[in-house]
Design an enzyme around this catalytic site. Structure first.
Site, PDB file in Angstrom:
ATOM      1  N   SER A   1      71.122  38.740  52.142  1.00 30.86           N
ATOM      2  CA  SER A   1      70.897  40.064  52.224  1.00 30.86           C
ATOM      3  C   SER A   1      70.037  40.750  51.449  1.00 30.86           C
ATOM      4  O   SER A   1      69.767  40.307  50.068  1.00 30.86           O
ATOM      5  CB  SER A   1      72.257  40.854  52.282  1.00 30.86           C
ATOM      6  OG  SER A   1      73.204  40.371  53.292  1.00 30.86           O
TER       7      SER A   1
HETATM    8  N1  SAH Z   1      76.298  38.018  51.775  1.00 31.60           N
HETATM    9  C1  SAH Z   1      75.335  36.980  52.332  1.00 31.60           C
HETATM   10  C2  SAH Z   1      74.992  37.129  53.825  1.00 31.60           C
HETATM   11  C3  SAH Z   1      74.756  35.979  54.631  1.00 31.60           C
HETATM   12  S1  SAH Z   1      74.297  36.358  56.344  1.00 31.60           S
HETATM   13  C4  SAH Z   1      74.412  36.675  51.435  1.00 31.60           C
HETATM   14  O1  SAH Z   1      73.871  37.514  50.756  1.00 31.60           O
HETATM   15  O2  SAH Z   1      73.807  35.460  51.332  1.00 31.60           O
HETATM   16  C5  SAH Z   1      75.738  36.555  57.127  1.00 31.60           C
HETATM   17  C6  SAH Z   1      76.535  35.252  57.117  1.00 31.60           C
HETATM   18  O3  SAH Z   1      77.749  35.521  57.975  1.00 31.60           O
HETATM   19  C7  SAH Z   1      75.822  34.057  57.454  1.00 31.60           C
HETATM   20  O4  SAH Z   1      76.111  33.113  56.365  1.00 31.60           O
HETATM   21  C8  SAH Z   1      76.830  33.470  58.593  1.00 31.60           C
HETATM   22  O5  SAH Z   1      77.208  32.271  58.846  1.00 31.60           O
HETATM   23  C9  SAH Z   1      78.274  34.433  58.372  1.00 31.60           C
HETATM   24  N2  SAH Z   1      79.064  34.595  59.617  1.00 31.60           N
HETATM   25  C10 SAH Z   1      78.568  34.856  60.800  1.00 31.60           C
HETATM   26  N3  SAH Z   1      79.870  35.052  61.541  1.00 31.60           N
HETATM   27  C11 SAH Z   1      80.895  34.674  60.950  1.00 31.60           C
HETATM   28  C12 SAH Z   1      82.486  34.503  61.205  1.00 31.60           C
HETATM   29  N4  SAH Z   1      82.842  34.658  62.202  1.00 31.60           N
HETATM   30  N5  SAH Z   1      83.190  34.340  60.113  1.00 31.60           N
HETATM   31  C13 SAH Z   1      82.452  33.938  58.890  1.00 31.60           C
HETATM   32  N6  SAH Z   1      81.326  33.987  58.464  1.00 31.60           N
HETATM   33  C14 SAH Z   1      80.371  34.414  59.651  1.00 31.60           C
END
Ligand code: SAH
Length: 220
Positions: free
Chosen positions: A71
């Protein structure tokens, strides 16, 4: 003394560069000094591939593989600031660990953090990054975050790092009374939404337009 580039940084990953990012976050309206101090301390470049490490202190989302992104620093700061509401956080649940950067920020400002990720190799990457930072108050779980972690509820704070079409019922149930959840909601256009649980109600406040990868179902 020999410098370890992954800790001290050189050039575009130096402490100086990180200070510039914090200045920018201030300009963009982040005012919570506790959040800014945490982000000044955490090296964002260790969370992304070396090939793009030089871009780690730009205020932008970056690819982390598997179609996902780390993010944007502004949104990490903003969501953490909203969740804290100026007070220390107790037990926090994060949905969507990704590379673990937001998790590391939460770990600095909370007593304990539980983070759920549905993509197993990403969770393994995050585990490595958080170990490198010696974040000891964090536990990661490979699961579908739509269901939260019922056995550990209630949570004082819940941060959802992916865009949901609706707020999952299970997550609402796992909020402590007096707890707060921050979650991007909407199909198509997403709005960062704050939910506060009181004794007898959930109060929803729509905050600002955001763009997150979608909250999906199941694990992979
Ligand atoms: N805060 C993280 C954001 C990653 S993007 C960072 O800065 O790296 C969002 C993440 O949510 C992705 O890795 C995706 O795989 C995860 N995600 C999507 N749906 C999900 C679910 N149902 N349960 C757990 N993770 C999920």
């Amino acid at each position: 003394m020999a410098l370890n580039p992954s800790q001290h940084g050189i050039g575009m990953t130096s402490q100086r560069t990180r200070e510039r990012l914090i200045m920018r976050l201030r300009e963009e309206g982040i005012t919570d000094e506790v959040v800014l101090a945490a982000m000044l301390e955490i090296p964002r470049h260790i969370f992304v591939d070396e090939a793009i490490a030089s871009r780690a202190y730009e205020d932008t989302a970056l690819p982390i593989g598997y179609g996902q992104t780390i993010s944007q620093p502004y949104i990490v700061a903003r969501m953490t600031e909203i969740l804290r509401a100026g007070a220390p956080l107790g037990k926090v649940l994060e949905i969507g660990t990704g590379c673990g950067y937001q998790t590391a920020v939460l770990a600095k400002v909370s007593q304990e953090v539980y983070s759920v990720e549905r993509i197993s190799p990403l969770l393994m990457k995050a585990r490595g990054h958080l170990r490198e930072l010696r974040a000891r108050n964090v536990k990661l779980k490979h699961a579908d975050g739509n269901f939260g972690i019922p056995e550990l509820a209630p949570f004082d704070g819940i941060l959802v790092a992916c865009g949901a079409t609706h707020v999952p019922q299970e997550l609402l149930q796992q909020m402590a009374v007096g707890g707060r959840m921050v979650i991007p909601v909407g199909s198509g256009d997403q709005t960062l939404t704050l939910i506060e649980r009181t004794n007898d109600a959930y109060i929803q406040t729509r905050l600002e337009a955001v763009k997150f990868v979608p909250l999906l179902g199941g694990t992979s």
